[in-house]
Design a protein around this motif. Structure first.
Motif, PDB file in Angstrom:
ATOM      1  N   HIS A  50       0.885  -1.661   0.136  1.00 32.26           N
ATOM      2  CA  HIS A  50       0.264  -0.226  -0.324  1.00 32.26           C
ATOM      3  C   HIS A  50       0.947   1.451  -0.164  1.00 32.26           C
ATOM      4  CE1 HIS A  50      -4.301   1.884   1.473  1.00 32.26           C
ATOM      5  NE2 HIS A  50      -3.127   3.032   0.986  1.00 32.26           N
ATOM      6  N   ASP A 142      -7.797   2.738  -3.977  1.00 31.16           N
ATOM      7  CA  ASP A 142      -8.055   3.497  -2.716  1.00 31.16           C
ATOM      8  C   ASP A 142      -7.895   4.805  -3.144  1.00 31.16           C
ATOM      9  OD1 ASP A 142      -6.983   3.626   0.179  1.00 31.16           O
ATOM     10  OD2 ASP A 142      -5.151   4.132  -1.279  1.00 31.16           O
ATOM     11  N   GLY A 143      -8.860   5.346  -1.703  1.00 30.13           N
ATOM     12  CA  GLY A 143      -8.459   6.672  -1.572  1.00 30.13           C
ATOM     13  C   GLY A 143     -10.389   6.923  -1.496  1.00 30.13           C
ATOM     14  N   HIS A 169     -10.961  -0.016   0.265  1.00 26.81           N
ATOM     15  CA  HIS A 169     -10.600   0.731   1.679  1.00 26.81           C
ATOM     16  C   HIS A 169     -12.608   1.020   2.023  1.00 26.81           C
ATOM     17  CE1 HIS A 169      -9.996   5.169   1.864  1.00 26.81           C
ATOM     18  NE2 HIS A 169     -11.290   5.324   1.742  1.00 26.81           N
ATOM     19  N   GLN A 221      -8.061  -2.604   3.862  1.00 27.33           N
ATOM     20  CA  GLN A 221      -6.656  -1.583   4.006  1.00 27.33           C
ATOM     21  C   GLN A 221      -6.922  -1.001   4.906  1.00 27.33           C
ATOM     22  OE1 GLN A 221      -7.589   0.210   0.731  1.00 27.33           O
ATOM     23  NE2 GLN A 221      -5.746  -0.185  -0.561  1.00 27.33           N
ATOM     24  N   HIS A 222      -5.693  -0.511   5.717  1.00 25.34           N
ATOM     25  CA  HIS A 222      -6.038   0.055   7.060  1.00 25.34           C
ATOM     26  C   HIS A 222      -6.990   0.067   7.455  1.00 25.34           C
ATOM     27  CE1 HIS A 222      -8.164   2.477   4.101  1.00 25.34           C
ATOM     28  NE2 HIS A 222      -7.196   3.167   4.047  1.00 25.34           N
TER      29      HIS A 222
END
Ligand SMILES: [Zn+2]
Length: 415
Positions: A50, A142-143, A169, A221-222
């Motif tokens: 990432h 992503d975003g 995301h 993600q994250h």
């Protein structure tokens, strides 16, 4: 050195980039320059699934060269470049350009992540076959999340059949809209509009349902919320093919950092949350519910960060500090450390040439990491300096990176 059988103390002889011998106390008649790695861990080069390299389109923040340099200093031999570039990586043409530029720079392998939808607009699927042909294995908007459940189902089936993975995301924009930090006592105190953890949990829960229904993999993600970790733990017990990542900053910091001074260095998406969330993420990683650490390296120039908190851009850089932060916060053993930093991420990105233990006869692709060295980050190879770690004492330092047979960094210097 770490091997699948555990740790052992050895000498490693590398000739023309290839490992020609591994064994106890090899004699060196000064034919070769020697690197003394006493007390260090030697394992597969790190892989970041990432990374925002910002090229094409936002080269004033970072480009593939500066990002590759930051990665080499951080011990990485490969990264997955996020597709929220301008234009987005939504066709084979752009993906090939990014991968080729990575090869031209030659410090790391740059695997372009493909966008799930055209232009990351969330309306129709991107050119997925072309992206796969160009080397994309991780697909993400992503975003932004893939918000439409029907489109997400289609993406899972299509990308799963190709052999890739959709990396989500997790953000319900109806809940996050207008928010700048975790919604809780600190945001109330500061009078800053918050983003509740449910913004993440809802998408995690939905995508677990879609992964289970389609029997196709989803990567999260994250992660920022302890509740998301619980949802994933439960799904994995049932055999749902989901994986997850956590960033170094969510492992180290909470929203208390913002209470102390509303410094935009601590503004990111998803936001830093509470101590109990942080503990949930740490436990999730320790128990294998979260598979890997990923940096979400997100360079922004000073003009986007040195502004009032509510106006500042989201994100922090992380490639050059990630390994040290993970080691500082978790004090892992070498096997855990390389599984989070190298072998796990290489597996998720389907990278055959990375995440492999140093083996006789293979091109050297390794990192030498001193788990006891202390240092203070201050300068960066990245074009941007939006790091929350500047000035903090970290324990653990990358001393040498050898990428595809070539020494790319040594003792904090590019070679
Ligand atoms: Zn994201």
């Amino acid at each position: 050195m770490l091997s699948p059988d555990g740790g052992q103390t050895v000498d490693i002889l590398i000739e023309n980039g290839r490992i020609v011998s591994i064994g106890p106390a090899l004699s060196n008649d000064a034919l070769y320059p020697e690197f003394d790695a006493t007390g260090c861990w030697v394992g597969p080069g790190f892989v970041d699934i990432h990374t925002h390299l910002r090229e094409p389109g936002h080269e004033y923040k970072e480009d593939i060269k500066s990002g590759s340099q930051a990665a080499a200093l951080g011990g990485y031999t490969a990264v997955v470049a996020m597709p929220n570039t301008m234009p987005a990586i939504d066709s084979g043409h752009i993906a090939r350009l990014v991968a080729a530029r990575g090869r031209e720079v030659g410090l790391i392998e740059v695997q372009p992540a493909g966008a799930v939808t055209l232009g990351r607009q969330g309306n129709e699927l991107a050119h997925l076959d072309e992206l796969w042909e160009a080397g994309s294995r991780i697909f993400t908007d992503d975003g932004d999340p893939v918000a439409d459940s029907g489109l997400m189902r289609q993406a899972l089936e299509y990308i799963g059949d190709l052999g890739g993975v959709v990396s989500q995301h997790c953000e319900d924009k109806g809940l996050s809209r207008g928010g700048h930090m975790h919604e809780g006592s600190v945001s109330s105190l500061l009078g800053i509009r918050g983003i509740p953890p449910a913004s993440e949990d809802i998408v995690v829960a939905r995508d677990i349902a879609l992964s289970e229904m389609t029997d196709r993999p989803v990567h999260f993600q994250h992660l920022s919320s302890a509740r998301s970790v619980e949802l994933i733990a439960d799904a994995r017990l049932r055999g749902v093919p989901v994986t997850a990542e956590v960033t170094p900053h969510h492992l180290m910091f909470t929203d208390k950092e913002i209470e102390a001074g509303t410094d935009p260095a601590f503004k990111m998406h998803p936001p830093l949350r509470t101590e109990s969330d942080r503990q949930g993420l740490i436990e999730g990683l320790r128990h294998g519910v979260i598979d890997v650490v990923a940096t979400d390296h997100a360079p922004h120039v000073t003009a986007d960060k040195e502004v009032p908190f509510e106006e500042a851009a989201n994100g922090v850089i992380g490639l050059e500090t990630a390994a040290a932060v993970v080691n500082t916060v978790l004090q892992p053993d070498a096997a855990e450390f390389f599984s989070w930093m190298s072998t796990g991420p290489a597996g998720i990105a389907r990278m055959a040439n990375h995440g492999r233990y140093p083996t006789h006869g293979e091109l050297a692709n390794l990192v030498v990491f001193d788990p006891n060295a202390r240092w203070i980050p201050g300068t960066y190879a990245s074009k941007s300096t939006n790091s929350p770690y500047t000035g903090l004492t970290l324990t653990g330092k990358v001393r040498l990176t050898v990428s595809m047979g070539r020494t790319t960094s040594s003792e904090g210097q590019l070679t």
